[in-house]
Enzyme design. Sequence first.
Site, PDB file in Angstrom:
ATOM      1  N   ASN A 215      -3.000  -1.462  10.785  1.00 49.69           N
ATOM      2  CA  ASN A 215      -3.772  -2.649  10.412  1.00 49.69           C
ATOM      3  C   ASN A 215      -4.714  -2.277   9.266  1.00 49.69           C
ATOM      4  O   ASN A 215      -4.686  -1.146   8.769  1.00 49.69           O
ATOM      5  CB  ASN A 215      -4.525  -3.208  11.624  1.00 49.69           C
ATOM      6  N   ILE A 314      -7.907   2.038  25.687  1.00 53.53           N
ATOM      7  CA  ILE A 314      -8.840   3.164  25.935  1.00 53.53           C
ATOM      8  C   ILE A 314     -10.166   2.638  26.507  1.00 53.53           C
ATOM      9  O   ILE A 314     -10.682   3.153  27.504  1.00 53.53           O
ATOM     10  CB  ILE A 314      -9.118   3.945  24.624  1.00 53.53           C
TER      11      ILE A 314
HETATM   12  O1  PMT Z   1     -12.804  -0.064   9.732  1.00 54.95           O
HETATM   13  P1  PMT Z   1     -13.384  -1.212   8.936  1.00 54.95           P
HETATM   14  O2  PMT Z   1     -12.507  -1.594   7.772  1.00 54.95           O
HETATM   15  O3  PMT Z   1     -14.811  -0.972   8.548  1.00 54.95           O
HETATM   16  O4  PMT Z   1     -13.380  -2.504   9.884  1.00 54.95           O
HETATM   17  C1  PMT Z   1     -14.219  -2.560  10.995  1.00 54.95           C
HETATM   18  C2  PMT Z   1     -13.542  -3.237  12.194  1.00 54.95           C
HETATM   19  C3  PMT Z   1     -13.312  -4.709  11.869  1.00 54.95           C
HETATM   20  C4  PMT Z   1     -12.204  -2.578  12.508  1.00 54.95           C
HETATM   21  C5  PMT Z   1     -14.528  -3.061  13.397  1.00 54.95           C
HETATM   22  O5  PMT Z   1     -15.736  -3.696  13.105  1.00 54.95           O
HETATM   23  C6  PMT Z   1     -13.942  -3.645  14.674  1.00 54.95           C
HETATM   24  O6  PMT Z   1     -14.047  -4.818  14.966  1.00 54.95           O
HETATM   25  N1  PMT Z   1     -13.283  -2.761  15.477  1.00 54.95           N
HETATM   26  C7  PMT Z   1     -12.536  -3.156  16.695  1.00 54.95           C
HETATM   27  C8  PMT Z   1     -11.241  -3.788  16.307  1.00 54.95           C
HETATM   28  C9  PMT Z   1     -10.392  -4.133  17.511  1.00 54.95           C
HETATM   29  O7  PMT Z   1      -9.456  -3.436  17.789  1.00 54.95           O
HETATM   30  O8  PMT Z   1     -10.806  -5.161  18.206  1.00 54.95           O
HETATM   31  P2  PMT Z   1     -10.066  -5.675  19.568  1.00 54.95           P
HETATM   32  O9  PMT Z   1     -10.787  -6.921  19.869  1.00 54.95           O
HETATM   33  O10 PMT Z   1      -8.591  -5.703  19.363  1.00 54.95           O
HETATM   34  O11 PMT Z   1     -10.387  -4.552  20.650  1.00 54.95           O
HETATM   35  C10 PMT Z   1     -11.550  -4.591  21.476  1.00 54.95           C
HETATM   36  C11 PMT Z   1     -12.052  -3.185  21.788  1.00 54.95           C
HETATM   37  O12 PMT Z   1     -11.064  -2.474  22.538  1.00 54.95           O
HETATM   38  C12 PMT Z   1     -12.365  -2.345  20.567  1.00 54.95           C
HETATM   39  O13 PMT Z   1     -13.537  -1.630  20.824  1.00 54.95           O
HETATM   40  C13 PMT Z   1     -11.161  -1.406  20.477  1.00 54.95           C
HETATM   41  O14 PMT Z   1     -11.524  -0.152  19.893  1.00 54.95           O
HETATM   42  C14 PMT Z   1     -10.768  -1.241  21.933  1.00 54.95           C
HETATM   43  N2  PMT Z   1      -9.330  -0.970  22.132  1.00 54.95           N
HETATM   44  C15 PMT Z   1      -8.371  -1.828  21.701  1.00 54.95           C
HETATM   45  C16 PMT Z   1      -7.031  -1.550  21.933  1.00 54.95           C
HETATM   46  C17 PMT Z   1      -6.687  -0.358  22.623  1.00 54.95           C
HETATM   47  N3  PMT Z   1      -5.422  -0.036  22.848  1.00 54.95           N
HETATM   48  N4  PMT Z   1      -7.654   0.466  23.049  1.00 54.95           N
HETATM   49  C18 PMT Z   1      -8.957   0.181  22.836  1.00 54.95           C
HETATM   50  O15 PMT Z   1      -9.846   0.960  23.232  1.00 54.95           O
END
Ligand code: PMT
Length: 429
Positions: A215, A314
């Site tokens: 992504n 995670i």
């Molecule tokens: O890296 P940049 O370009 O500066 O952009 C920053 C960002 C937009 C990536 C950052 O601010 C952000 O929002 N990061 C989380 C992105 C994300 O994966 O969001 P999510 O809503 O899909 O996931 C929610 C949480 O679960 C996140 O903390 C993610 O790290 C965690 N997760 C998700 C999937 C997975 N398999 N394991 C996880 O731990």
Amino acid sequence: MDPVLWPDLKEKRILLAVSGGIAAYKAAELCRLLIRCGAHVQVVMTRAAREFVGEATFAALSGEQVATRLFDPQREASISHIELTDEADLLLLAPATANLLAQMAGGLASDLVTTLYLAFQGPVVVAPAMNVKMWAHVATQQNAAVLRERGHLFVGPAEGEMACGHVGAGRMSEPEDVLLAVGYALTPSCLKGRRVLITAGSTREPLDSVRFIANHSSGKMGFALAVEAAAQGAEVTLVAGPGALEAPAGVAFERVGTAEEMATRVLQNVAAVDVIVMAAAVADYRPLEVSPVKLKKEVWGDEPQVTLERTQDILQTLGERFGAGGGPVLVGFAAESAPDTASLDTLAREKLARKRCHLLVANDISRADAGFAGDSNRVVIYAPDGSREDVPLAGKRHIASRVLAQVVQLLEDRRLAAGGGRSPVRDRP
Ligand code: PMT
């Protein structure tokens, strides 16, 4: 280093003392960087420094007359040398020669720079630069130890080839690393003694030997959190997916590829940390089958089908284990495309409850100036007690400082609930 990681030095007054060595030219670049970060810089030069770089260079860069002499009647009439120290927030000695370190350690006031050092009572950052053998000499090492003991922050010297041809420790650190150290010295050490693990960037889930699913996460948000946490005194481990950003100085850095590798690194570290911030955009799915060779069009055909499977979540795994307490403070991020604020609120609160983290930072990625890849972000920080903090559009380093302010508060609440006494959180001298 990406400018998004630079410290905010607006309204900070830096006294930059340049002593005589070939590295004096690096102080010119340092001066330029300090000014780009918003600082007001007053340059002071020793006589020897002027043998290497002219005053005019620093005067042009800083927009201020350079101070060079202890007894300058013209200058003393407008501002005395002691006043220079009264106004400054930080004294930066770069490059600092062996002679300067010796004079500082011994408390001598033989010229303007050493006199200012004795009169200054704020934070001091030292960037030594000298010949390898001079740095290794027991006298210099003892002088450096005395200065460190006084609470001065040393950056470098770095290792490498010197102008004199010798190889080893003695080069002045790169201006950007000195800039980071200045930011560290001016930031209150609210996370001193704390171990913080931060994830950043995208993961890459391979399809075959050359293709992968990923992504647009650049890692900037996570790297900004890592640099800010280190500036606040934390021992930081940064686990990052593939990307262009280099490992920041002063941070333990681990590069990973896939979501599975990121999960392994995070879960291995979990027992050793006080805080985990999941800023990485970890892939939710990966191809069920991965070809060890590049898949040919003849094999894939015109409408290839790829079966995906879920990766381990995670944050959710950590939340199930530690959400009720007893483990590290868990901070999740949520990348949401919400049509309005109310929807962002609903989505974020649902994610906070489902992943059982202690804070959730929601960014609305449908806005061009927030979320993925850019230098700025705007977030809402949600806590399980129903409270929220709106952080308006700002640089990612500032967003990081707001997130960590909430983490510090949570750690403090936990410490008090456990019957803790006086706060170990204290500012650097
Ligand atoms: O890296 P940049 O370009 O500066 O952009 C920053 C960002 C937009 C990536 C950052 O601010 C952000 O929002 N990061 C989380 C992105 C994300 O994966 O969001 P999510 O809503 O899909 O996931 C929610 C949480 O679960 C996140 O903390 C993610 O790290 C965690 N997760 C998700 C999937 C997975 N398999 N394991 C996880 O731990």
